[in-house]
Design an enzyme around this catalytic site. Sequence first.
Site, short mmCIF file in Angstrom:
data_model
loop_
_atom_site.label_atom_id
_atom_site.label_comp_id
_atom_site.label_asym_id
_atom_site.label_seq_id
_atom_site.Cartn_x
_atom_site.Cartn_y
_atom_site.Cartn_z
N MET A 1 -11.99 6.72 8.52
CA MET A 1 -12.07 7.55 7.31
C MET A 1 -11.16 8.75 7.43
O MET A 1 -11.15 9.63 6.57
CB MET A 1 -13.50 8.00 7.04
CG MET A 1 -14.07 8.92 8.08
SD MET A 1 -15.76 9.35 7.68
CE MET A 1 -16.21 10.24 9.16
N ASP B 1 0.83 -1.19 0.00
CA ASP B 1 0.00 0.00 0.00
C ASP B 1 0.87 1.25 0.00
O ASP B 1 2.02 1.23 0.45
CB ASP B 1 -0.90 0.03 1.24
CG ASP B 1 -2.00 -1.03 1.19
OD1 ASP B 1 -2.21 -1.60 0.10
OD2 ASP B 1 -2.63 -1.27 2.23
N LYS C 1 -4.18 2.90 -2.73
CA LYS C 1 -5.46 3.50 -3.09
C LYS C 1 -5.51 4.90 -2.49
O LYS C 1 -4.95 5.17 -1.44
CB LYS C 1 -6.63 2.67 -2.57
CG LYS C 1 -6.74 1.29 -3.21
CD LYS C 1 -7.93 0.53 -2.66
CE LYS C 1 -8.14 -0.77 -3.41
NZ LYS C 1 -6.98 -1.67 -3.28
#
Length: 486
Positions: free
Chosen positions: A388, A253, A275
């Site tokens: 988030m 990642d 991402k």
Amino acid sequence: MPVSVPLFPLFADLKDRRVLVVGGGPVAERKTEALLHAGARPRVGAPDLTPRLRAWHGEGRIDWIPGHFDAHWLAGAWLVVAATDDTAVNRAVATAAEARHVFANVVDDGELSSFHVPAIVERGPLQIAISSGGGAPMLARHLRRQLETLLDDSWASLANLFTRQRQRIRQRFPQPGERRRFFEALLAGPLPRLFRQQLHAQAEQHFQAMLDERAAATHAGSVAVVGAGPGDAGLLTLNALRAMNEADVILHDRLVSEDVLRLGRRDATYIEVGKSATGHSTRQDDIHALMLEHARKGKRVVRLKGGDPFVFGRGGEELEFLRAHGIPYEVVPGITAAVACAAYAGIPLTHRDHAQAVRLVTAHCKDSFDTLDWHALAQERQTLAVYMGVAGLEGLRDRLVAHGRAPSTPFALVENGSRRDQRVVTGTLADLPEIARSHQVRSPALLILGEVAALAGTLHWFGAPPVDAAVPTQSRNLPAPTLQAA
């Protein structure tokens, strides 16, 4: 040379090559002895020599240039060692060497040296060099003494065996990955023990049997889905380190820290498959395809994920894909961001007086807010860890307050949790989006909401103290920022 500049580690082949040693005292003698051991042709320049240096000169093992240093002594030298007790002479040697592009070591003067002689642990052809960059030589020597006690003579026997059999091993296993797995199997088996017991004949027989057995075997590829934790390399598990050091390919990642990546195999293929909510992202289907491609080539693949692969990491989806395509896999859990960021911010996720439950929440976009049970999330005496990061904070605040969560509920935003640049910003729910905006909180960041967040101010132990934020009046009506999700 500044201590902050790392040295490039290098093992030099000095066999039959000329090296100049300036000085004829005990220090020069020790340096010359080490050069002779390496097969060099030392040329010693000094007005006089120690008895031992004189003996070596008489035996033809070294050349002697009587007199005081002259820059012409450097002609034909690959290296020079300045080992006099005269600072001016040592500086002159270093200056002359620099002008002629010859590497120089000035004993006990790291700033004048262009190369350093490390502390050495030697077991046959196996050498371990330890250097502090010239800044702390006693520390390097201390570590050498510790390694001397840890490494017995069996390491020399292993190194000699592998050196003798190098060509046979390369012929049987032409691919680097095959050779590495062969050595891993050898070192994990009885071979080291047989050498420690001085059973050399049995060790040779075992080696031959393993060579024949492994050459006949076929090696299927596999995938290890590995949690890298939040960033501090010290939080990696031993199994994660093992997987990273056995990997042929590491798909990582974007948020996996450089400190963690440096612990993987240096000759592995590293592919970033991160991402991002705002920038370029690698599609999950493409990640699946990369895992399948490399595993089918017989590679050991590590899918390295920030945090834990089974906590908002799509690890389950990847295992389903691997299982459907018949690829062997394993899972190495990692310390998830909620646990690590809270701990490094001094925030207990549960506390007898404040929180009897923890909820891990993620909502990467506005539409996903509608799928959450806001009534349950707004209950008191629980901690919310929101993955988030800093996106959608205004909507989060409004929904929680609308469903009964007190606007005075404490929060902590942990940015770059567990890393060197960790920052913790605290406040109350009523001002959450304004505080995040005014302090420019950026991903990766984790939001911890609940009464326990108030403990960050008193229990903090890592990095800078938390910022107890005050909200500028003019920032309260600004739109919430759209930032990369953690």
